[in-house]
Design an enzyme around this catalytic site. Structure first.
Site, PDB file in Angstrom:
ATOM      1  N   ASP A   1      -2.885   8.432   5.897  1.00 16.57           N
ATOM      2  CA  ASP A   1      -2.762   6.903   5.666  1.00 16.57           C
ATOM      3  C   ASP A   1      -2.718   6.312   7.188  1.00 16.57           C
ATOM      4  OD1 ASP A   1      -2.626   4.681   4.285  1.00 16.57           O
ATOM      5  OD2 ASP A   1      -0.607   4.384   5.067  1.00 16.57           O
ATOM      6  N   ARG A   2      -3.455   5.220   7.562  1.00 17.22           N
ATOM      7  CA  ARG A   2      -3.718   4.524   8.682  1.00 17.22           C
ATOM      8  C   ARG A   2      -2.568   3.850   8.886  1.00 17.22           C
ATOM      9  NH1 ARG A   2      -8.221   0.272   9.808  1.00 17.22           N
ATOM     10  NH2 ARG A   2      -6.484  -1.180   9.452  1.00 17.22           N
ATOM     11  N   ASP A   3      -2.292   2.544   8.410  1.00 12.82           N
ATOM     12  CA  ASP A   3      -1.493   1.274   8.587  1.00 12.82           C
ATOM     13  C   ASP A   3       0.005   2.023   8.556  1.00 12.82           C
ATOM     14  OD1 ASP A   3      -3.803  -0.242   9.174  1.00 12.82           O
ATOM     15  OD2 ASP A   3      -3.627  -1.076   7.188  1.00 12.82           O
TER      16      ASP A   3
ATOM     17  N   TYR B   1      -2.010  -8.250   6.592  1.00 15.12           N
ATOM     18  CA  TYR B   1      -3.652  -7.515   7.154  1.00 15.12           C
ATOM     19  C   TYR B   1      -3.654  -7.644   8.714  1.00 15.12           C
ATOM     20  CZ  TYR B   1      -4.442  -7.428   2.013  1.00 15.12           C
ATOM     21  OH  TYR B   1      -4.448  -7.382   0.865  1.00 15.12           O
TER      22      TYR B   1
ATOM     23  N   GLN C   1      -8.344  -0.546   1.967  1.00 19.46           N
ATOM     24  CA  GLN C   1      -8.530  -1.724   2.918  1.00 19.46           C
ATOM     25  C   GLN C   1      -8.867  -2.956   2.070  1.00 19.46           C
ATOM     26  OE1 GLN C   1      -8.354  -2.281   6.307  1.00 19.46           O
ATOM     27  NE2 GLN C   1      -7.054  -0.225   6.158  1.00 19.46           N
ATOM     28  N   ALA C   2      -7.943  -3.438   1.458  1.00 19.61           N
ATOM     29  CA  ALA C   2      -8.391  -4.440   0.492  1.00 19.61           C
ATOM     30  C   ALA C   2      -8.526  -5.803   1.031  1.00 19.61           C
ATOM     31  CB  ALA C   2      -6.988  -4.691  -0.473  1.00 19.61           C
TER      32      ALA C   2
ATOM     33  N   ARG D   1      -9.388   3.780  -4.481  1.00 18.81           N
ATOM     34  CA  ARG D   1      -8.048   3.071  -3.972  1.00 18.81           C
ATOM     35  C   ARG D   1      -6.777   3.971  -4.281  1.00 18.81           C
ATOM     36  NH1 ARG D   1      -5.780  -1.490  -2.034  1.00 18.81           N
ATOM     37  NH2 ARG D   1      -3.969  -2.046  -2.958  1.00 18.81           N
TER      38      ARG D   1
ATOM     39  N   ASP E   1       3.142   6.167   4.284  1.00 22.30           N
ATOM     40  CA  ASP E   1       4.193   5.433   4.116  1.00 22.30           C
ATOM     41  C   ASP E   1       4.501   4.870   3.074  1.00 22.30           C
ATOM     42  OD1 ASP E   1       1.997   3.388   4.428  1.00 22.30           O
ATOM     43  OD2 ASP E   1       3.254   2.143   5.617  1.00 22.30           O
TER      44      ASP E   1
END
Length: 173
Positions: free
Chosen positions: A12-14, A24, A57-58, A103, A129
């Protein structure tokens, strides 16, 4: 004779690769690669894992930023990590705007990578996370590690950050 299957780490990125800011990331200078990430990715790559980012990335669906912004963040991450990441998959949808099988907790991003890189899900891991990250992995037979400051669950492997998750994965063989 069947082809040899590969192994990968889905990331996962963030909150895993870059600092979670609670909202965001609208400005590139607020996209900060977390401490220890380049070193952890180098250790995983040296152990023979493909490194694959899978990120919701909503903000794209909500028109807060565009694909070029996501690409700029990924380019910044690659530069900080010596170009070690093999692929980036992102899901631009959000249920308030559009439905998407990509998603997370859905698994289409992982399914695409499994096909593309000829992966054996039993040899792969997902590090996220949020429980939805691990749920996406579980849907395709990939084991997961929850990281960060989110609540730990008794039935879910947990590590404080990517470096600690890397230690767990490498110790597991």
């Amino acid at each position: 004779m069947s082809p040899t299957l590969n192994k990968a780490i889905f990331l996962d990125r963030d909150g895993v690769l870059n600092d979670e800011i609670g909202d965001y990331i609208l400005e590139l200078d607020k996209f900060v690669v977390s401490p220890g990430v380049p070193e952890s990715l180098a250790r995983l790559k040296a152990a023979g894992y493909y490194l694959i980012v899978v990120t919701n990335q909503a903000g794209i669906a909500k028109q807060l930023y565009d694909v070029q912004h996501v690409t700029a963040c990924h380019d910044k991450l690659q530069a900080a990590c010596n170009q070690l990441i093999d692929a980036f998959y992102y899901a631009p949808g959000h249920p308030s705007v559009s439905e998407s099988l990509s998603r997370k907790p859905n698994s289409l991003m992982l399914e695409k990578a499994i096909a593309r890189f000829h992966l054996d899900p039993a040899q792969c891991w997902i590090i996220g996370d949020r429980l939805r990250d691990l749920e996406a992995g579980a849907r395709v037979g990939v084991q997961g590690i929850l990281v960060g400051h989110s609540e730990a669950y008794a039935t879910t492997p947990y590590a404080v950050d990517l470096a600690a998750a890397t230690d767990l994965i490498l110790a597991a063989g």
